[in-house]
Design a protein around this motif. Structure first.
Motif, PDB file in Angstrom:
ATOM      1  N   MET A   1      -4.853  -2.926  39.206  1.00  0.00           N
ATOM      2  CA  MET A   1      -4.021  -3.797  38.436  1.00  0.00           C
ATOM      3  C   MET A   1      -4.296  -3.890  36.918  1.00  0.00           C
ATOM      4  O   MET A   1      -5.102  -4.337  36.580  1.00  0.00           O
ATOM      5  N   SER A   2      -3.652  -3.084  36.398  1.00  0.00           N
ATOM      6  CA  SER A   2      -3.650  -2.726  34.764  1.00  0.00           C
ATOM      7  C   SER A   2      -2.744  -3.467  34.112  1.00  0.00           C
ATOM      8  O   SER A   2      -1.416  -3.746  34.707  1.00  0.00           O
ATOM      9  N   LEU A   3      -3.046  -3.745  32.833  1.00  0.00           N
ATOM     10  CA  LEU A   3      -2.244  -4.130  31.755  1.00  0.00           C
ATOM     11  C   LEU A   3      -1.701  -3.268  30.870  1.00  0.00           C
ATOM     12  O   LEU A   3      -2.506  -2.366  30.207  1.00  0.00           O
ATOM     13  N   ASP A   4      -0.342  -3.379  30.723  1.00  0.00           N
ATOM     14  CA  ASP A   4       0.086  -2.646  29.254  1.00  0.00           C
ATOM     15  C   ASP A   4       0.893  -3.451  28.684  1.00  0.00           C
ATOM     16  O   ASP A   4       1.965  -4.104  29.305  1.00  0.00           O
ATOM     17  N   ALA A   5       0.839  -3.786  27.270  1.00  0.00           N
ATOM     18  CA  ALA A   5       1.594  -4.706  26.725  1.00  0.00           C
ATOM     19  C   ALA A   5       1.823  -4.260  25.149  1.00  0.00           C
ATOM     20  O   ALA A   5       0.996  -3.794  24.498  1.00  0.00           O
ATOM     21  N   ARG A   6       2.953  -4.850  24.653  1.00  0.00           N
ATOM     22  CA  ARG A   6       3.197  -4.977  23.537  1.00  0.00           C
ATOM     23  C   ARG A   6       3.480  -6.259  23.005  1.00  0.00           C
ATOM     24  O   ARG A   6       4.565  -6.814  23.406  1.00  0.00           O
ATOM     25  N   LEU A   7       2.772  -6.869  22.142  1.00  0.00           N
ATOM     26  CA  LEU A   7       3.099  -8.464  21.746  1.00  0.00           C
ATOM     27  C   LEU A   7       3.683  -8.470  20.379  1.00  0.00           C
ATOM     28  O   LEU A   7       2.812  -8.131  19.498  1.00  0.00           O
ATOM     29  N   VAL A   8       4.699  -8.972  20.294  1.00  0.00           N
ATOM     30  CA  VAL A   8       5.224  -9.050  18.922  1.00  0.00           C
ATOM     31  C   VAL A   8       5.616 -10.656  18.925  1.00  0.00           C
ATOM     32  O   VAL A   8       6.680 -11.248  19.467  1.00  0.00           O
ATOM     33  N   VAL A   9       5.112 -11.422  17.932  1.00  0.00           N
ATOM     34  CA  VAL A   9       5.613 -12.967  18.062  1.00  0.00           C
ATOM     35  C   VAL A   9       5.555 -13.378  16.477  1.00  0.00           C
ATOM     36  O   VAL A   9       4.736 -13.040  15.709  1.00  0.00           O
ATOM     37  N   ARG A  10       6.473 -13.885  16.151  1.00  0.00           N
ATOM     38  CA  ARG A  10       6.794 -14.383  14.708  1.00  0.00           C
ATOM     39  C   ARG A  10       6.795 -15.824  14.919  1.00  0.00           C
ATOM     40  O   ARG A  10       7.406 -16.678  15.537  1.00  0.00           O
ATOM     41  N   ARG A  11       5.754 -16.603  13.923  1.00  0.00           N
ATOM     42  CA  ARG A  11       5.811 -17.836  13.718  1.00  0.00           C
ATOM     43  C   ARG A  11       5.423 -18.067  12.161  1.00  0.00           C
ATOM     44  O   ARG A  11       4.556 -18.048  11.861  1.00  0.00           O
ATOM     45  N   GLY A  12       7.059 -18.589  11.608  1.00  0.00           N
ATOM     46  CA  GLY A  12       6.680 -18.900  10.171  1.00  0.00           C
ATOM     47  C   GLY A  12       6.598 -17.651   9.442  1.00  0.00           C
ATOM     48  O   GLY A  12       7.083 -16.632   9.775  1.00  0.00           O
ATOM     49  N   ASP A  13       5.664 -17.490   8.704  1.00  0.00           N
ATOM     50  CA  ASP A  13       5.051 -16.248   7.864  1.00  0.00           C
ATOM     51  C   ASP A  13       4.368 -15.201   8.646  1.00  0.00           C
ATOM     52  O   ASP A  13       4.091 -14.292   8.101  1.00  0.00           O
ATOM     53  N   PHE A  14       3.833 -15.957   9.688  1.00  0.00           N
ATOM     54  CA  PHE A  14       2.742 -15.046  10.521  1.00  0.00           C
ATOM     55  C   PHE A  14       3.698 -14.113  11.542  1.00  0.00           C
ATOM     56  O   PHE A  14       4.568 -14.577  11.987  1.00  0.00           O
ATOM     57  N   ARG A  15       3.293 -12.880  11.415  1.00  0.00           N
ATOM     58  CA  ARG A  15       3.555 -12.044  12.499  1.00  0.00           C
ATOM     59  C   ARG A  15       2.606 -11.341  13.390  1.00  0.00           C
ATOM     60  O   ARG A  15       1.952 -10.624  12.598  1.00  0.00           O
ATOM     61  N   LEU A  16       2.373 -11.436  14.528  1.00  0.00           N
ATOM     62  CA  LEU A  16       1.447 -10.734  15.411  1.00  0.00           C
ATOM     63  C   LEU A  16       2.304  -9.476  15.976  1.00  0.00           C
ATOM     64  O   LEU A  16       3.512  -9.533  16.633  1.00  0.00           O
ATOM     65  N   ALA A  19      -0.562  -3.858  20.314  1.00  0.00           N
ATOM     66  CA  ALA A  19      -0.428  -3.067  21.628  1.00  0.00           C
ATOM     67  C   ALA A  19      -1.682  -3.250  22.274  1.00  0.00           C
ATOM     68  O   ALA A  19      -3.073  -3.236  21.716  1.00  0.00           O
ATOM     69  N   LEU A  20      -1.725  -3.686  23.530  1.00  0.00           N
ATOM     70  CA  LEU A  20      -2.833  -3.817  24.390  1.00  0.00           C
ATOM     71  C   LEU A  20      -2.821  -3.022  26.014  1.00  0.00           C
ATOM     72  O   LEU A  20      -1.713  -3.228  26.253  1.00  0.00           O
ATOM     73  N   SER A  21      -3.777  -2.316  26.200  1.00  0.00           N
ATOM     74  CA  SER A  21      -3.819  -1.862  27.396  1.00  0.00           C
ATOM     75  C   SER A  21      -5.204  -2.113  28.342  1.00  0.00           C
ATOM     76  O   SER A  21      -6.217  -1.910  27.338  1.00  0.00           O
ATOM     77  N   ILE A  22      -5.114  -2.654  29.229  1.00  0.00           N
ATOM     78  CA  ILE A  22      -6.515  -3.038  29.786  1.00  0.00           C
ATOM     79  C   ILE A  22      -6.335  -2.223  31.323  1.00  0.00           C
ATOM     80  O   ILE A  22      -5.645  -2.718  32.330  1.00  0.00           O
ATOM     81  N   GLY A  23      -7.406  -1.435  31.656  1.00  0.00           N
ATOM     82  CA  GLY A  23      -7.386  -0.899  32.955  1.00  0.00           C
ATOM     83  C   GLY A  23      -7.861  -1.880  34.179  1.00  0.00           C
ATOM     84  O   GLY A  23      -8.559  -2.870  33.889  1.00  0.00           O
TER      85      GLY A  23
END
Length: 345
Positions: A1-16, A19-23
Motif C-alpha cells: 500500500m504505497s502512495l504516489d502523489a503530486r499535489l498542486v493547490v492554489r489558495r490566493g497568492d500561495f501555491r503548493l 511530489a510525494l512518494s511513500i512506500g
C-alpha cells in the motif's frame, strides 16, 4: 500500500506544488516553517482540500476524484477532533460502522484497538474524561481501525505536555512500525521527525527544498530553515579547493574540497569566542560584535554579527571571563577540521 502523489493547490497568492512518494510500511515526515504548506498537503491527501492540479494514487489507484470517506485514509488531527458526544469505544467504532460493519462487530474491532493502544477498560469514557495522552491514543486507534492504506498524522504530539509527549512518542513509534500502509507525519518538531520517520521531506513556500534520510539531511542542510532545524550555522559561497568565499571579505577554510557554488556548515559549539584576534591553530577567524545572549541548556548561546552572522555556544564561566554584553567587540574562530563544505547544486 504505497502512495504516489503530486499535489498542486492554489489558495490566493500561495501555491503548493510538491511530489510525494511513500512506500508500504514507510513513515515520511513532512517538515517546514509555519505557512510552508504542510497542513494543506495533508488535507489534499485526505480529500479535504481539492487539488488545483496533480494526482493522488495508492497502489496505482487514482483517488483524485474519490470523496474523503471512500479513500481508506486514516487521519489523526492535531486537536484529535474526537466526537464529544461519543465514548471512546464508539469513536473508534465510527470508521468501521461507516464501512458497513454491523454494530457488534465494530465494537469488537474498537475494543481490540483500544487494548492495543493501552486503553483497555476505558471504552465507555467520553473525550472530556480522558487525559491528553489518552485522547491522542483514542484518535490513533480510530484512524487505524479502518485499516487505512494511508495514515496521516497532523502534529499528533503537539498538544501534549513534555512528559506525556515522551511516553506517547515511544508508543506511537511502536504502532507506526507495525502499520503496513504508508504514513505521512506532519510536524514542526525535529525530534518527532527523527524518532518516528524513516525519511524527511522539507517544504518551504509550497515546494520541496530537501529530502532524504535523517543522516543526510542533518549532515548537509541546504536552506537556513533546515540548518536551524538541525542546529548548524550555514553559509553559501564559492568554493575553490579547501577555501570557500562566503563574503567579499571572508574566506572560510574546510578540510573538504569543493569547487563552484558551495555550502559551508559548522555547529555553534565549534565557534570559539576571543577578546582579541587569536593566534595558533584556528584557520578561520573574523571580527564580530555580540548582539544577543540567551541560555541554551547548561551553556549560553550568543549571536555574533560581522561579515557573517553566527551562533556560538559558550559556558557561563567563559562568558563571565569575556565580560559578554550586547555591543561587545570580539573575535570568532572556527577550526577548519570542524567546518563542513559541500556542493550547493
Amino acid at each position: 500500500m504505497s502512495l504516489d502523489a503530486r499535489l498542486v493547490v492554489r489558495r490566493g497568492d500561495f501555491r503548493l506544488d510538491i511530489a510525494l512518494s511513500i512506500g508500504a510500511g514507510e513513515t515520511v515526515a513532512l517538515l517546514g516553517p509555519n505557512g510552508a504548506g504542510k497542513t494543506t498537503a495533508l488535507r489534499a491527501l485526505a480529500g479535504l482540500t481539492p487539488l488545483t492540479d496533480g494526482f493522488v494514487t495508492i497502489d496505482g489507484r487514482d483517488l483524485s476524484a474519490v470523496p474523503p470517506e471512500d479513500r481508506r485514509v486514516g487521519v489523526v488531527f492535531q486537536d484529535y477532533l474526537l466526537f464529544p458526544h461519543l465514548n471512546a469505544r464508539d469513536n473508534v467504532a465510527f470508521g468501521p460502522r461507516r464501512q458497513g460493519v454491523d454494530r457488534r462487530a465494530a465494537h469488537a474491532v474498537a475494543e481490540r484497538w483500544l487494548d492495543r493502544v493501552g486503553l483497555a477498560g476505558l471504552g465507555r469514557r467520553k473525550p472530556r474524561d480522558l487525559s491528553g495522552g489518552q485522547a491522542q491514543r483514542v484518535a490513533l486507534a480510530r484512524a487505524l481501525a479502518v485499516e487505512p492504506a494511508l495514515l496521516l498524522l497532523d502534529e499528533p504530539l503537539a498538544a501534549l505536555d513534555a512528559r506525556t509527549r515522551l511516553e506517547t512518542r515511544a508508543e506511537l513509534h511502536r504502532h507506526l512500525a507495525a502499520h503496513p500502509g504508508a504514513t505521512l507525519l506532519v510536524t514542526h518538531d525535529p525530534l518527532d521527525a527523527l524518532v518516528l520517520a524513516d525519511r524527511l521531506v522539507i517544504v518551504e513556500d509550497g515546494r520541496v527544498v530537501q529530502e532524504g534520510d535523517a543522516a543526510t539531511v542533518t549532515a548537509r542542510p541546504r536552506t537556513d530553515y533546515v540548518a536551524q532545524l538541525v542546529g548548524l550555522n550555514l553559509f553559501r559561497g564559492h568554493g575553490d579547493g579547501h577555501a570557500v568565499r562566503v563574503t567579499d571579505d571572508l574566506v572560510l577554510t574546510a578540510t573538504d574540497i569543493v569547487h563552484g557554488d558551495a555550502f559551508v556548515a559548522f555547529p555553534p559549539a565549534a565557534v570559539a569566542v576571543h577578546p582579541r584576534q587569536p593566534d595558533g591553530s584556528p584557520r578561520n577567524t573574523w571580527p564580530a560584535v555580540l548582539t544577543d545572549i540567551q541560555r541554551h541548556g547548561d551553556n549560553l548561546r550568543v549571536r555574533l554579527a560581522g561579515p557573517i552572522v553566527v551562533a556560538a555556544d559558550i559556558t557561563p564561566a567563559a562568558a563571565a571571563q569575556l565580560d559578554l554584553r550586547p555591543g561587545r567587540e570580539l573575535w570568532a574562530a572556527v577550526k577548519a577540521s570542524e567546518t563542513r563544505a559541500y556542493p550547493a547544486a
